[in-house]
Design an enzyme around this catalytic site. Sequence first.
Site, short mmCIF file in Angstrom:
data_model
loop_
_atom_site.label_atom_id
_atom_site.label_comp_id
_atom_site.label_asym_id
_atom_site.label_seq_id
_atom_site.Cartn_x
_atom_site.Cartn_y
_atom_site.Cartn_z
N LYS A 32 43.75 32.71 47.66
CA LYS A 32 45.12 32.93 47.19
C LYS A 32 45.69 34.26 47.69
CE LYS A 32 44.33 35.12 42.67
NZ LYS A 32 45.00 36.38 42.99
N THR A 33 44.86 35.30 47.78
CA THR A 33 45.37 36.59 48.25
C THR A 33 45.85 36.48 49.69
OG1 THR A 33 43.83 37.76 46.79
CG2 THR A 33 44.81 39.03 48.58
N ASP A 224 51.75 37.23 41.27
CA ASP A 224 50.32 36.91 41.33
C ASP A 224 49.78 36.73 39.91
OD1 ASP A 224 47.79 36.50 42.35
OD2 ASP A 224 47.36 38.62 42.68
N GLU A 225 48.73 35.93 39.78
CA GLU A 225 48.06 35.69 38.48
C GLU A 225 49.08 35.34 37.39
OE1 GLU A 225 45.02 35.42 38.52
OE2 GLU A 225 44.04 36.88 39.83
N GLN A 255 41.86 29.63 34.91
CA GLN A 255 41.35 30.99 34.81
C GLN A 255 42.21 31.85 33.88
OE1 GLN A 255 39.57 32.73 38.49
NE2 GLN A 255 40.52 30.99 39.52
N ARG A 616 32.21 32.94 39.93
CA ARG A 616 31.99 34.23 40.62
C ARG A 616 30.84 34.11 41.61
NH1 ARG A 616 36.31 35.25 40.58
NH2 ARG A 616 36.50 33.22 39.60
#
Length: 778
Positions: A32-33, A224-225, A255, A616
């Site tokens: 996504k980044t 973002d997020e 998330q 993770r």
Amino acid sequence: MDYLKGLNDAQHEAVTTIEGPLMVLAGAGSGKTRVLTMRIAHLITNGVSPFNILALTFTNKAAREMKDRIAKVVGDSDAKSIWMGTFHSVFARILRSEAHYLGFPSNFTIYDTQDALNVMKKVLKELNIDADLYKPKKVLARISAYKNNLITVKAYMNNPELLEADERANMKHLGVIYAKYVDACFRNGAMDFDDLLLRTNELLTRFPEVLAKYQDRFRYILVDEYQDTNHSQYLIVKALASKFENICVVGDDAQSIYSFRGANIYNILNFKKDYPDAVTVSLEQNYRSTQNIVDAANAVISRNVQQFKKNVFSDNEIGEKIKVYRALSDADEAGFVAGNIWEQHNSQQRKFSDFAILYRTNAQTRAFEDALRKKNIPYRVYGGLSFYQRKEVKDLVAYLRLLVNENDNEALTRIINYPTRGIGETTQNKLIVFADSQGISVSKVLDNLGFYAPQLGLNNGVLTKLADFWAMIKAFEVMLKTDDAYTVAMEVAKRSGLIKFLKDDQTPEGISRVENVQELLNSMRGFIDEQQQLEDGDPSLSNFLGNIALSTDQDNNKDDDQEKVSLMTIHLSKGLEFPVVHLVGLEENLFPSFMSSSTREELEEERRLFYVALTRTEKQAFFTYAVSRFQWGKITDAEPSRFLSEVNSEYIELINPATESRFVNHSGLKSNIFDDEPSVPKSFRKLDPKKKISKASDALSLPQSKNLKPVSTAKIINPSGASSQDIEVGDKVRHDRFGIGEVVFLDGTDPQNIKAKVIFQNEGEKNLILKFAKLVKI
């Protein structure tokens, strides 16, 4: 257009869809980044002025990384012209320019948490309100929640439900305090962190010309997020985007784990309701994890009702199955994790930085820190101090240090007025100055308070408080002569008022501090039990404190540039990745937390937290749980987390299958996954119990002791005298703290004094007194 090369189809669509609302559902590890940065670069490359782009992130680190990547495509000048940063930093920048509309100076002060706390303490003092009833941190937390939901003082005062709720919570004066606090900040020309959001909302709502100005400025908005935004942030973004609706939000509902900070998952779930014409792009390819990790994570999160359905997949290698370790105790769990890290470091040449230990609460770190130190494995605790450096732990340790050494002035000054007992700094300074003038310790003055009282210049009320305090310390010292260290420590924690003081603070931070004190006491109980079982053990309080002192010295002297194992809560791990992850404490009431599983919404967030932890992982995941834990000095049974049963058995490999069904069935774990011995790495395989091992070198290749003579058989008696069993050389045994081991020598004939040398898989060689050891044959 070279920057578009290497994007998959979904990423390409997200980057090149310029006009109109866009929601990018970015699964874990889906890049996504990269999509966000390339989208901004694509906007600028296609003629959009960087001055017209607003990009909001949740961390300064994320903003810096994105700007650096964008600069490589469009150059430094354009990258620096983008309005990019955290919500608070961007809104503070707007407020600096427009503060005069709200009556604030442009150079207004931004109060951090401690500044706000100091102001609140002064407010309570000015209002003559008892700070013990209205704890400053608790009041600030409540006001913060109101601000983030746009409940101003006026709105609060006009809301009968809120007034009634606070009155039921014995906080009927909260409205007056709220008003006084807001007024104090205003008079000081200051805003706290929550004001940066609240005042921006006020600015855009009350002054249409300001809203119009920034709508024209920010024609393209990226967030973002997005699943982590609160109500206040949501409204600001919606207002700014309402003119052009060129808004792109990136996030993953799976998330969303920050509801305790006010994050509202419905912001992302309802995005299509706010923007019916929005395009939705799902980034479903996970580039981080193996197929087995991704499939296991999907199996768990699919149980949530509130979610966007995604088909996250991985084209990476299938990878190893998730290994599950059933520990006998928290100490056994920590020993296994440390042993596993040490083995992989040596046999597979993995760096220590490849490993992460993730847990639900900070209080769990103690056992893992102890286990890692035993093997000299370097580690770093993130999101807070090392366990023994935490204030509440050091406070209780200071009490205990004073019992061992009355001349420990550092310990004395730390706790003489903590919890508050009316012995202020002035009194303490007088004591210290007088003691120095007489060439004696402060404790000597307190021992002879009646004699020195006329020279101290203290009133009778203060002298009484000093006498009461010292009498309490003396009583603890007397108690230490007859009772064990744990019993004394528990009494200290209670009678000093420390436990009550911490329990009165019902904020998440306050609860965490109580858990840390409990964990210190658990540690002491475990230490005493261990020392009593050792032939040369020393269960004294001074020995326990000496172990802590050595531990903290090692922490302070570690080279920060070393490769270190990462220890952190799952919340802090979000956005990070590690080749090997140990997800520990997978037990009911620990994870999921008993405080966060009373409703479906809470349980679903706990499940999302589990999903975040598992994703993770790049290569290997280990799950661990204990069948018993110390709780306030008592061993209590624990049940496996329900999340274990939600991972399909095909993705799991059991290191040591459960032998007691009660630890399996309570949580609904599928019995078939415990039926057969799995194929596990050689280091984890159980030895054949039928195969007798005649010497230590055949067992674990450790040198034989020359001090103990082999004895063929010994009868061990439980301390309770309730049962007995035969222990022989070569027997595999289980110990509730040291785990699985092998008896290699026995010495003695008197059942009261039989000694055994046992080599444990995770803890190495131990010489135990069988009368106390509570060994169980396997």
